[in-house]
Design an enzyme around this catalytic site. Sequence first.
Site, PDB file in Angstrom:
ATOM      1  N   LYS A 226       0.850  -1.198   0.000  1.00 19.12           N
ATOM      2  CA  LYS A 226       0.000   0.000   0.000  1.00 19.12           C
ATOM      3  C   LYS A 226       0.878   1.238   0.000  1.00 19.12           C
ATOM      4  O   LYS A 226       1.664   1.464   0.912  1.00 19.12           O
ATOM      5  CB  LYS A 226      -0.901   0.006   1.231  1.00 19.12           C
ATOM      6  CG  LYS A 226      -1.691   1.306   1.438  1.00 19.12           C
ATOM      7  CD  LYS A 226      -2.402   1.324   2.797  1.00 19.12           C
ATOM      8  CE  LYS A 226      -3.008   2.691   3.096  1.00 19.12           C
ATOM      9  NZ  LYS A 226      -3.627   2.750   4.439  1.00 19.12           N
TER      10      LYS A 226
ATOM     11  N   GLU B 107      -9.326   3.386   2.168  1.00 22.82           N
ATOM     12  CA  GLU B 107      -8.873   3.330   0.779  1.00 22.82           C
ATOM     13  C   GLU B 107      -7.731   2.350   0.567  1.00 22.82           C
ATOM     14  O   GLU B 107      -7.511   1.893  -0.557  1.00 22.82           O
ATOM     15  CB  GLU B 107      -8.452   4.731   0.312  1.00 22.82           C
ATOM     16  CG  GLU B 107      -7.057   5.185   0.688  1.00 22.82           C
ATOM     17  CD  GLU B 107      -6.810   5.254   2.196  1.00 22.82           C
ATOM     18  OE1 GLU B 107      -5.690   4.940   2.629  1.00 22.82           O
ATOM     19  OE2 GLU B 107      -7.740   5.618   2.944  1.00 22.82           O
TER      20      GLU B 107
ATOM     21  N   ASP C 100      -2.806  10.526   2.772  1.00 20.24           N
ATOM     22  CA  ASP C 100      -4.162  10.050   3.033  1.00 20.24           C
ATOM     23  C   ASP C 100      -5.009  11.161   3.636  1.00 20.24           C
ATOM     24  O   ASP C 100      -4.959  11.424   4.835  1.00 20.24           O
ATOM     25  CB  ASP C 100      -4.118   8.850   3.978  1.00 20.24           C
ATOM     26  CG  ASP C 100      -5.504   8.303   4.280  1.00 20.24           C
ATOM     27  OD1 ASP C 100      -6.454   8.657   3.555  1.00 20.24           O
ATOM     28  OD2 ASP C 100      -5.629   7.513   5.231  1.00 20.24           O
TER      29      ASP C 100
ATOM     30  N   LYS D  47     -10.391  13.281   6.843  1.00 21.05           N
ATOM     31  CA  LYS D  47      -9.876  13.198   8.211  1.00 21.05           C
ATOM     32  C   LYS D  47      -9.972  14.579   8.857  1.00 21.05           C
ATOM     33  O   LYS D  47      -9.553  15.574   8.272  1.00 21.05           O
ATOM     34  CB  LYS D  47      -8.420  12.727   8.212  1.00 21.05           C
ATOM     35  CG  LYS D  47      -8.223  11.296   7.763  1.00 21.05           C
ATOM     36  CD  LYS D  47      -6.752  10.911   7.828  1.00 21.05           C
ATOM     37  CE  LYS D  47      -6.518   9.507   7.302  1.00 21.05           C
ATOM     38  NZ  LYS D  47      -7.066   8.462   8.159  1.00 21.05           N
TER      39      LYS D  47
ATOM     40  N   ARG E  73      -7.163  -0.798   1.419  1.00 20.92           N
ATOM     41  CA  ARG E  73      -7.527  -2.132   0.928  1.00 20.92           C
ATOM     42  C   ARG E  73      -8.006  -2.076  -0.526  1.00 20.92           C
ATOM     43  O   ARG E  73      -7.864  -3.041  -1.262  1.00 20.92           O
ATOM     44  CB  ARG E  73      -8.594  -2.743   1.838  1.00 20.92           C
ATOM     45  CG  ARG E  73      -9.950  -2.077   1.817  1.00 20.92           C
ATOM     46  CD  ARG E  73     -10.720  -2.248   3.107  1.00 20.92           C
ATOM     47  NE  ARG E  73     -10.067  -1.566   4.215  1.00 20.92           N
ATOM     48  CZ  ARG E  73     -10.563  -1.507   5.449  1.00 20.92           C
ATOM     49  NH1 ARG E  73     -11.709  -2.086   5.725  1.00 20.92           N
ATOM     50  NH2 ARG E  73      -9.913  -0.877   6.402  1.00 20.92           N
TER      51      ARG E  73
ATOM     52  N   ASP F 205       1.584   7.013   5.077  1.00 20.18           N
ATOM     53  CA  ASP F 205       0.648   5.934   4.773  1.00 20.18           C
ATOM     54  C   ASP F 205       1.123   5.095   3.595  1.00 20.18           C
ATOM     55  O   ASP F 205       0.434   4.194   3.151  1.00 20.18           O
ATOM     56  CB  ASP F 205      -0.748   6.522   4.491  1.00 20.18           C
ATOM     57  CG  ASP F 205      -1.865   5.551   4.816  1.00 20.18           C
ATOM     58  OD1 ASP F 205      -1.607   4.555   5.516  1.00 20.18           O
ATOM     59  OD2 ASP F 205      -2.999   5.789   4.372  1.00 20.18           O
TER      60      ASP F 205
END
Length: 512
Positions: free
Chosen positions: A259, A344, A264, A271, A346, A282
């Site tokens: 990933k 997001e 993010d 967020k 996954r 991330d």
Amino acid sequence: MATPKLTIVSSIQELPDSGCDALVVLSHDLATIPAPFAETVHTAQQVDAQVVNKTSVLRCSAAPAQRLVVVPTGPLDRDYDDVRRFFDAARNAALIVRDTGAIAPVLWLPEIPKNTTYEKAVEAAWFGFCQGLYEPLEAREHFGENVEPISAVTLIAETSQSASWLQAVEEGRRVARDLCGTEPERMSPMKFAEYCQQAFASTSVKVQIIDDKPQLEHEYPLLAAVGRASFGTSQRPCVIRLEYTPEGNVDETLMIVGKGITYDTGGADVKTGGHMAGMSRDKGGAAGVAGFVKAVAGVKPQGLKVIAELAAVRNNIDALAFVADEIITGRSGKRVRIGNTDAEGRLVMADCLAHLTELAANEVNPSLYTVATLTGHAALAKGPYSAFVPNGPAMKTGLVNDLLAASETWADPAELSPSRREDYDFVRGRTKADDLLSSNNGPSATTKRGHQFPMAFLNEVALLHEHGNNSDKPLPYIHIDIAGSGVEGGDWQHGKPTATPVLAFAGKFLAR
């Protein structure tokens, strides 16, 4: 400066007469330090009794450049002590050694407990020392490479691993730290790809960058949805494919997805409350995978093939951003209802994993992995440890236990989180309009089994559930959540990246 040049000698008598400029002694019992260094320590204790409890720089005529750095590890015989005592002691001493002005220190572990817990203590000290010395990529680009002045390290040790092996693995860890820790503009998706191209230039690793919008939408539709608002910008998404094929026969194939969310925002489920800070890290999963492949490139293992796909995406927010309630058909044909756009990670890995699952049919002895800073729940449940969530074949073959053992031995520890039927129930589609639910709409940290159920989603969306223990071709698969272990101290904005799981993977697959 690159990773310090490493030299290994078997005894202190073999040290060269010149070139080294400090002796760093790591010990749990200063009484075991041999003469003539023992006299210096004893004299220092008469002045400062805390010498036994803290790193101390002492003048010693017998030491290189008269610098003796004494580094207590603390006790090693309690039930909860492990090889990280040496890793941490060396890491914490590194900056003290640097600040003495030394540029070519010697690391010496004169007394190591003779049990399996500490069989890689010397190696752990090397990796810990390099962890402490590391400076961020932005700092090196601003101040120059001399911001890391230590250029050489000598280990006094008997080790089953060569100096070139240890240096190759550390160079992989450096790649992982660079990619994980660098700020979101300097390491946007395409700059992440450019860094990988440079890191693997002149190696046997093939690098392919997939950034064409129609191709991504066709072959990686879930990833393309997450990056929908980033197309046409400097943050456009891409898939970075890395492949190492050994000379001669292939005995085993590792197929790994990382990933790489370069920042993010949370997407449309933005967020808030300051939780966006630190989200440039991330991408730690993709960084760790790239770092391991870099180690592979340096070690050049026989019989081991590695295929990796790194999903480099920024989930920007604008009128085109994907939103909750959308139903998106993934590469596998599974219809995914979006539960929360902040889940997001996954999604960007799903199609990559589906692709590797397709390819696995033609590979020798394949096993599959996803590596991600995926959930706050993993950090809450496991603290500073990685969470390994295996499927049935990974359990039955013993693969996950072997990888867990390697993580302990090599100072990169993880913990087991078995997948359960409740996880599959959680992600099952709720209507005939959808096959899978990507997530609930609450924080993972407050969701029961918040770091286990994403593995069930990935297993289903990639059709890996068709390769369980009851199938004709079982495929071992381990999902690795590094949300708690990816940076030191759990400080996602300022903490130094740990380069996990490079050491765990190197210990399992490269340490022959």
